[in-house]
Write a protein that holds these residues in place. Structure first.
Motif, mmCIF file in Angstrom:
data_model
loop_
_atom_site.group_PDB
_atom_site.id
_atom_site.type_symbol
_atom_site.label_atom_id
_atom_site.label_comp_id
_atom_site.label_asym_id
_atom_site.label_seq_id
_atom_site.Cartn_x
_atom_site.Cartn_y
_atom_site.Cartn_z
ATOM 1 N N GLY A 183 0.824 -1.207 0.000
ATOM 2 C CA GLY A 183 0.000 0.000 0.000
ATOM 3 C C GLY A 183 0.855 1.254 0.000
ATOM 4 N N THR A 184 1.889 1.257 0.860
ATOM 5 C CA THR A 184 2.804 2.404 0.904
ATOM 6 C C THR A 184 3.458 2.622 -0.446
ATOM 7 N N MET A 185 3.879 1.522 -1.052
ATOM 8 C CA MET A 185 4.553 1.615 -2.348
ATOM 9 C C MET A 185 3.625 2.225 -3.390
ATOM 10 N N ALA A 186 2.372 1.741 -3.433
ATOM 11 C CA ALA A 186 1.426 2.223 -4.441
ATOM 12 C C ALA A 186 1.139 3.705 -4.241
ATOM 13 N N ILE A 187 0.876 4.110 -2.980
ATOM 14 C CA ILE A 187 0.527 5.506 -2.729
ATOM 15 C C ILE A 187 1.701 6.423 -3.038
ATOM 16 N N ARG A 188 2.901 6.013 -2.649
ATOM 17 C CA ARG A 188 4.064 6.866 -2.926
ATOM 18 C C ARG A 188 4.355 6.941 -4.415
ATOM 19 N N ALA A 189 4.096 5.846 -5.128
ATOM 20 C CA ALA A 189 4.283 5.902 -6.579
ATOM 21 C C ALA A 189 3.335 6.925 -7.191
ATOM 22 N N PHE A 190 2.064 6.913 -6.730
ATOM 23 C CA PHE A 190 1.097 7.880 -7.248
ATOM 24 C C PHE A 190 1.512 9.311 -6.910
ATOM 25 N N LEU A 191 2.037 9.504 -5.684
ATOM 26 C CA LEU A 191 2.482 10.850 -5.315
ATOM 27 C C LEU A 191 3.661 11.287 -6.180
ATOM 28 N N ALA A 192 4.575 10.339 -6.473
ATOM 29 C CA ALA A 192 5.700 10.662 -7.349
ATOM 30 C C ALA A 192 5.183 11.107 -8.709
ATOM 31 N N LEU A 193 4.128 10.428 -9.185
ATOM 32 C CA LEU A 193 3.509 10.784 -10.464
ATOM 33 C C LEU A 193 2.953 12.195 -10.429
ATOM 34 N N VAL A 194 2.258 12.529 -9.330
ATOM 35 C CA VAL A 194 1.675 13.864 -9.192
ATOM 36 C C VAL A 194 2.770 14.927 -9.245
ATOM 37 N N PHE A 195 3.861 14.698 -8.505
ATOM 38 C CA PHE A 195 4.921 15.704 -8.482
ATOM 39 C C PHE A 195 5.642 15.781 -9.818
ATOM 40 N N LEU A 196 5.742 14.639 -10.496
ATOM 41 C CA LEU A 196 6.331 14.636 -11.846
ATOM 42 C C LEU A 196 5.497 15.504 -12.779
ATOM 43 N N LEU A 197 4.166 15.346 -12.702
ATOM 44 C CA LEU A 197 3.276 16.109 -13.580
ATOM 45 C C LEU A 197 3.275 17.584 -13.215
ATOM 46 N N LEU A 198 3.580 17.913 -11.961
ATOM 47 C CA LEU A 198 3.652 19.330 -11.579
ATOM 48 C C LEU A 198 4.971 19.967 -11.985
ATOM 49 N N THR A 199 6.080 19.223 -11.821
ATOM 50 C CA THR A 199 7.391 19.846 -12.005
ATOM 51 C C THR A 199 7.874 19.802 -13.447
ATOM 52 N N ASN A 200 7.460 18.781 -14.217
ATOM 53 C CA ASN A 200 7.992 18.661 -15.567
ATOM 54 C C ASN A 200 7.655 19.860 -16.455
ATOM 55 N N PRO A 201 6.378 20.295 -16.525
ATOM 56 C CA PRO A 201 6.103 21.459 -17.387
ATOM 57 C C PRO A 201 6.783 22.721 -16.897
ATOM 58 N N THR A 202 6.860 22.900 -15.571
ATOM 59 C CA THR A 202 7.537 24.087 -15.039
ATOM 60 C C THR A 202 9.000 24.107 -15.463
ATOM 61 N N GLY A 203 9.656 22.952 -15.335
ATOM 62 C CA GLY A 203 11.069 22.858 -15.684
ATOM 63 C C GLY A 203 11.311 23.085 -17.159
ATOM 64 N N SER A 204 10.502 22.438 -18.024
ATOM 65 C CA SER A 204 10.770 22.595 -19.453
ATOM 66 C C SER A 204 10.445 24.008 -19.912
ATOM 67 N N HIS A 205 9.400 24.614 -19.299
ATOM 68 C CA HIS A 205 9.106 26.007 -19.630
ATOM 69 C C HIS A 205 10.277 26.920 -19.257
ATOM 70 N N ALA A 206 10.855 26.705 -18.065
ATOM 71 C CA ALA A 206 11.967 27.543 -17.628
ATOM 72 C C ALA A 206 13.165 27.387 -18.562
ATOM 73 N N LEU A 207 13.458 26.142 -18.965
ATOM 74 C CA LEU A 207 14.580 25.889 -19.880
ATOM 75 C C LEU A 207 14.368 26.592 -21.207
ATOM 76 N N ALA A 208 13.141 26.428 -21.776
ATOM 77 C CA ALA A 208 12.886 26.985 -23.094
ATOM 78 C C ALA A 208 12.913 28.502 -23.057
ATOM 79 N N ARG A 209 12.337 29.081 -22.006
ATOM 80 C CA ARG A 209 12.296 30.539 -21.905
ATOM 81 C C ARG A 209 13.709 31.100 -21.752
#
Lengths: 171, 115
Positions: free
Chosen positions: B64-90
């Motif tokens: 259960g811990t593994m599944a929930i933390r994996a989902f949280l990792a996914l959420v943070f990935l989806l939050l940080t990836n566009p921010t990071g690529s936008h900053a790089l491109a800009r």
């Protein structure tokens, strides 16, 4: 009073996130006592320090459960569909090398910071489009598009149903 | 259940591979950001989903811990990836890198107007 409300709300949200993060650590599928203690201390510190910054630009309306429900619908429905479609499209372009890149400008007519951030992140997460800049005054988006079909496109031509959803969820 | 895990892992690996190919094939920094961060995101989503399914299948506290933390990792990935690529491109555009073979460059035009 307002500061206290901001700090408390942030602290409660941080604690809820920590509870989610540390779920099933206890002996019977609940939370272990030391995890609860660590979460409480973290929530206090983070809530106190970051509270006033989080709500500085008027984010209270984002707490409404209706917006969260809409956000979940958006995430598993139109967004996932658009992302899958665009991923396959870009995958095909990677293999064939057929690209026609350019930076286009359009105005999705969003007024708030949250709406613009929401749309910009959605656009960047979808393959083939990448938000470069947003004009703060006019709300114009500058988007790098991998397959420019129209040098002066409408918002819908670049990112489909996203602006309507951004208006519904974040504004 | 293990079939599902293998399917997710295969999709994830395929899109990560395409991201790597895009990094080699595409001509300039902007198109490479399209290829690398986008295909990597889709690939990573499926890899993380595979971990989550594995956690659910394993069950118990650890799973259960593994599944929930994996989902949280996914959420943070989806939050940080566009921010990071936008900053790089800009940052790339502000430091004067022109998009390769661009049909239009409205940001450059807007810059000339004295934004």
């Amino acid at each position: 009073m307002r500061r206290l409300a901001e700090r408390t709300t942030t602290g409660v949200l941080v604690f809820a996130l920590y509870l989610l993060f540390s779920a099933f650590t206890g002996p019977w599928g609940v939370w272990a006592p030391d995890e609860l203690l660590a979460g409480g201390v973290l929530a206090l510190v983070v809530g106190w320090v970051a509270g006033p910054l989080v709500w500085e630009r008027g984010g209270w309306r984002l707490l409404s459960p209706q917006r969260w429900a809409l956000f979940l619908v958006y995430l598993v429905g139109p967004f996932l569909y658009a992302m899958a479609k665009a991923n396959l499209d870009v995958a095909w372009r990677v293999i064939t090398g057929r690209i026609q890149p350019g930076i286009v400008r359009f105005n999705p007519e969003l007024a708030t910071d949250f709406g613009r951030t929401f749309l910009a992140n959605s656009i960047t997460l979808t393959p083939g489009t990448l938000t470069l800049d947003v004009d703060d005054a006019t709300g114009d988006f500058f988007v790098h598009w991998i397959n420019v079909t129209d040098p002066s496109p409408s918002a819908d031509a670049v990112c489909g149903p996203f602006p309507a959803w951004a208006r519904r969820i974040a504004e | 259940m293990s079939v599902l895990i293998y399917v997710f892992l295969a999709i994830g690996a395929l899109f990560n591979l395409l991201g790597a190919v895009a990094l080699l094939r595409f001509p300039d920094v902007y198109t490479r950001i399209h290829g690398a961060t986008k295909c990597t995101t889709f690939g990573s989503i499926f890899s993380v989903l595979a971990v989550a399914v594995y956690g659910i299948a394993r069950g118990g506290g650890e799973g259960g811990t593994m599944a929930i933390r994996a989902f949280l990792a996914l959420v943070f990935l989806l939050l940080t990836n566009p921010t990071g690529s936008h900053a790089l491109a800009r940052a790339a555009h502000r430091s004067g890198i022109k998009p390769f073979r661009a049909v239009v460059d409205r940001l450059e035009e807007a810059g000339k107007e004295g934004r």
